[in-house]
Design a protein around this motif. Structure first.
Motif, PDB file in Angstrom:
ATOM      1  N   LYS A 127       0.836  -1.217   0.000  1.00 27.35           N
ATOM      2  CA  LYS A 127       0.000   0.000   0.000  1.00 27.35           C
ATOM      3  C   LYS A 127       0.864   1.257   0.000  1.00 27.35           C
ATOM      4  CE  LYS A 127      -1.841  -1.118   4.011  1.00 27.35           C
ATOM      5  NZ  LYS A 127      -1.251  -2.441   4.283  1.00 27.35           N
ATOM      6  N   SER A 135      -1.959  10.645   8.482  1.00 27.64           N
ATOM      7  CA  SER A 135      -2.654  10.122   9.671  1.00 27.64           C
ATOM      8  C   SER A 135      -1.958  10.541  10.952  1.00 27.64           C
ATOM      9  CB  SER A 135      -2.663   8.595   9.628  1.00 27.64           C
ATOM     10  OG  SER A 135      -3.383   8.142   8.528  1.00 27.64           O
ATOM     11  N   ARG A 185       2.340   5.519  17.396  1.00 31.28           N
ATOM     12  CA  ARG A 185       3.581   4.738  17.314  1.00 31.28           C
ATOM     13  C   ARG A 185       4.784   5.665  17.196  1.00 31.28           C
ATOM     14  NH1 ARG A 185       6.258   4.554  12.727  1.00 31.28           N
ATOM     15  NH2 ARG A 185       5.283   3.972  10.759  1.00 31.28           N
ATOM     16  N   ARG A 241       9.808   5.883  12.851  1.00 33.27           N
ATOM     17  CA  ARG A 241      10.930   5.049  12.409  1.00 33.27           C
ATOM     18  C   ARG A 241      11.987   5.970  11.841  1.00 33.27           C
ATOM     19  NH1 ARG A 241       6.786   1.444   9.250  1.00 33.27           N
ATOM     20  NH2 ARG A 241       6.035   0.123  10.931  1.00 33.27           N
ATOM     21  N   TYR A 287       3.552  10.903   9.234  1.00 31.38           N
ATOM     22  CA  TYR A 287       2.466  10.826  10.218  1.00 31.38           C
ATOM     23  C   TYR A 287       2.547  12.071  11.085  1.00 31.38           C
ATOM     24  CZ  TYR A 287       1.645   5.753   9.615  1.00 31.38           C
ATOM     25  OH  TYR A 287       1.307   4.519   9.117  1.00 31.38           O
ATOM     26  N   GLU A 343     -12.018   8.243  10.835  1.00 29.37           N
ATOM     27  CA  GLU A 343     -11.968   6.863  11.338  1.00 29.37           C
ATOM     28  C   GLU A 343     -10.713   6.745  12.175  1.00 29.37           C
ATOM     29  OE1 GLU A 343      -9.469   4.329  10.589  1.00 29.37           O
ATOM     30  OE2 GLU A 343      -8.382   5.933   9.611  1.00 29.37           O
ATOM     31  N   TYR A 370      -4.045   4.574  15.221  1.00 28.23           N
ATOM     32  CA  TYR A 370      -3.906   5.347  13.984  1.00 28.23           C
ATOM     33  C   TYR A 370      -5.251   5.994  13.683  1.00 28.23           C
ATOM     34  CZ  TYR A 370       0.165   2.339  13.058  1.00 28.23           C
ATOM     35  OH  TYR A 370       1.365   1.680  13.129  1.00 28.23           O
ATOM     36  N   GLY A 371      -5.251   7.208  13.163  1.00 26.87           N
ATOM     37  CA  GLY A 371      -6.511   7.841  12.828  1.00 26.87           C
ATOM     38  C   GLY A 371      -6.361   8.818  11.676  1.00 26.87           C
ATOM     39  N   THR A 372      -7.466   8.981  10.929  1.00 32.31           N
ATOM     40  CA  THR A 372      -7.490   9.902   9.786  1.00 32.31           C
ATOM     41  C   THR A 372      -8.128  11.209  10.227  1.00 32.31           C
ATOM     42  OG1 THR A 372      -7.816   8.011   8.319  1.00 32.31           O
ATOM     43  CG2 THR A 372      -8.354  10.183   7.421  1.00 32.31           C
ATOM     44  N   GLU A 396      -4.341   5.798   3.040  1.00 31.59           N
ATOM     45  CA  GLU A 396      -3.642   4.513   3.036  1.00 31.59           C
ATOM     46  C   GLU A 396      -3.827   3.952   4.440  1.00 31.59           C
ATOM     47  OE1 GLU A 396       0.718   4.296   3.308  1.00 31.59           O
ATOM     48  OE2 GLU A 396      -0.122   2.460   4.185  1.00 31.59           O
ATOM     49  N   ILE A 397      -4.840   3.107   4.575  1.00 36.58           N
ATOM     50  CA  ILE A 397      -5.223   2.683   5.933  1.00 36.58           C
ATOM     51  C   ILE A 397      -5.489   1.186   5.990  1.00 36.58           C
ATOM     52  CG2 ILE A 397      -6.169   4.940   6.548  1.00 36.58           C
ATOM     53  CD1 ILE A 397      -8.952   3.901   6.014  1.00 36.58           C
ATOM     54  N   ASP A 398      -5.606   0.661   7.193  1.00 33.29           N
ATOM     55  CA  ASP A 398      -5.827  -0.775   7.342  1.00 33.29           C
ATOM     56  C   ASP A 398      -7.299  -1.112   7.050  1.00 33.29           C
ATOM     57  OD1 ASP A 398      -7.149  -0.066   9.778  1.00 33.29           O
ATOM     58  OD2 ASP A 398      -6.750  -2.107  10.452  1.00 33.29           O
ATOM     59  N   GLY A 448     -10.105   0.243   9.370  1.00 32.61           N
ATOM     60  CA  GLY A 448     -10.294   1.674   9.107  1.00 32.61           C
ATOM     61  C   GLY A 448     -11.120   1.871   7.845  1.00 32.61           C
TER      62      GLY A 448
HETATM   63  P1  5GP Z   1       2.829   1.442   9.890  1.00 32.56           P
HETATM   64  O1  5GP Z   1       2.966   1.511  11.384  1.00 32.56           O
HETATM   65  O2  5GP Z   1       3.576   0.272   9.288  1.00 32.56           O
HETATM   66  O3  5GP Z   1       3.141   2.762   9.220  1.00 32.56           O
HETATM   67  O4  5GP Z   1       1.288   1.173   9.571  1.00 32.56           O
HETATM   68  C1  5GP Z   1       0.654   0.042  10.103  1.00 32.56           C
HETATM   69  C2  5GP Z   1      -0.729  -0.089   9.485  1.00 32.56           C
HETATM   70  O5  5GP Z   1      -1.557   1.008   9.904  1.00 32.56           O
HETATM   71  C3  5GP Z   1      -0.745  -0.091   7.956  1.00 32.56           C
HETATM   72  O6  5GP Z   1      -1.621  -1.159   7.545  1.00 32.56           O
HETATM   73  C4  5GP Z   1      -1.331   1.256   7.608  1.00 32.56           C
HETATM   74  O7  5GP Z   1      -2.058   1.211   6.383  1.00 32.56           O
HETATM   75  C5  5GP Z   1      -2.277   1.459   8.782  1.00 32.56           C
HETATM   76  N1  5GP Z   1      -2.643   2.883   8.955  1.00 32.56           N
HETATM   77  C6  5GP Z   1      -1.871   3.983   8.764  1.00 32.56           C
HETATM   78  N2  5GP Z   1      -2.571   5.094   9.017  1.00 32.56           N
HETATM   79  C7  5GP Z   1      -3.814   4.699   9.370  1.00 32.56           C
HETATM   80  C8  5GP Z   1      -5.018   5.404   9.734  1.00 32.56           C
HETATM   81  O8  5GP Z   1      -5.094   6.621   9.798  1.00 32.56           O
HETATM   82  N3  5GP Z   1      -6.101   4.630  10.048  1.00 32.56           N
HETATM   83  C9  5GP Z   1      -6.063   3.275  10.002  1.00 32.56           C
HETATM   84  N4  5GP Z   1      -7.191   2.621  10.302  1.00 32.56           N
HETATM   85  N5  5GP Z   1      -4.971   2.588   9.654  1.00 32.56           N
HETATM   86  C10 5GP Z   1      -3.867   3.286   9.345  1.00 32.56           C
END
Ligand code: 5GP
Ligand code: ADP
Length: 209
Positions: A21, A42, A46, A49, A58, A77, A86-88, A106-108, A111
């Motif tokens: 993604k 978002s 966390r 990195r 983020y 969400e 995580y939130g939008t 780009e969300i899970d 979400g």
């Molecule tokens: P990472 O920590 O690897 O950046 O993201 C972990 C997961 O969180 C990924 O599947 C990513 O798509 C999801 N993610 C990132 N931002 C959001 C968000 O705002 N809302 C939701 N529901 N998932 C998110």
């Protein structure tokens, strides 16, 4: 259709962890005009990195700040993903859409399902890996997760696939260029749909005669 003012479209790019993604979204955005399409940044609890910047990758916030944003209705969400929140941000997304800019989330999968309830006009794209063994290789190669976390992500993937029918499109991310062009093609096709704006255009044609 370009002559008619329109609101932007909301594209939700979702799928299992490691499906690609992030890679596809950065390619999609790198090739597009920021006035036409932007990526929603978002908020997350966390830790950043290496190389990640606040406000770019983020908004890195504390658990308290995240809870306050939930309480004030500031998320379109939000979800807990692998132990982090995580939130939008709602306002930023709605402002961009109102200004006519497409927004990519780009969300899970959890979400995406919440966005579908809040914003059913969104266009939901599920990114699939070509196989589970390739997914394992990519997650290992990415180097961000331990073997234990990778095993957890792979077993979650099978559960997540059961939601695929909630989506409008599926793109298998085998060869990257092919997957990126398919996602681009979807965004273009969605702008060619017949919508109520067509009446405005027809009225203009009538005035011209
Ligand atoms: P990472 O920590 O690897 O950046 O993201 C972990 C997961 O969180 C990924 O599947 C990513 O798509 C999801 N993610 C990132 N931002 C959001 C968000 O705002 N809302 C939701 N529901 N998932 C998110
Ligand atoms: P996600 O955002 O879905 O968790 P990423 O975009 O981080 O997944 O991709 C996971 C890993 O797979 C990354 O190391 C990325 O470089 C790699 N990758 C993504 N797409 C492809 C592809 N089409 N071919 C080969 N490797 C890929």
């Amino acid at each position: 259709m370009d002559q008619v003012k329109h609101t932007g479209k909301l594209f939700i790019i979702s799928g299992p962890s490691g499906a690609g993604k992030g890679t596809i979204c950065s390619r999609l955005l790198a090739d597009s005009d920021p006035e036409r399409m932007c990526l929603s940044v978002s908020m997350t609890t966390r830790a950043p990195r290496e190389g990640e910047e606040h406000g770019v990758h983020y908004y890195f916030v504390t658990k308290e700040e995240f809870q306050e944003t939930i309480a004030s209705g500031g998320f379109l969400e939000h979800a807990e993903v692998y132990g982090n929140c995580y939130g939008t941000p709602r306002e930023k997304v709605l402002e961009k859409l109102a200004a006519g800019t497409d927004v990519v989330l780009e969300i899970d999968i959890q979400g995406a399902l919440s966005v579908k309830k809040a914003y059913p006009d969104g266009i939901f794209i599920f990114i699939l890996p070509p196989s589970m063994s390739i997914l394992r290789k990519r997650l290992t190669g990415r180097g961000t997760d331990s073997m234990e976390v990778i095993d957890m992500r792979l077993s979650k993937t099978l559960e997540e696939l059961s939601y695929i029918e909630e989506y409008d499109y599926v793109v298998v991310n085998g060869e990257l260029e092919e997957a990126v062009s398919r996602v681009k093609a979807i965004t273009i096709a969605e702008h060619s749909r017949v919508t109520e704006n067509i009446h405005e255009l027809i009225e203009r044609y009538k005035e011209e005669i």
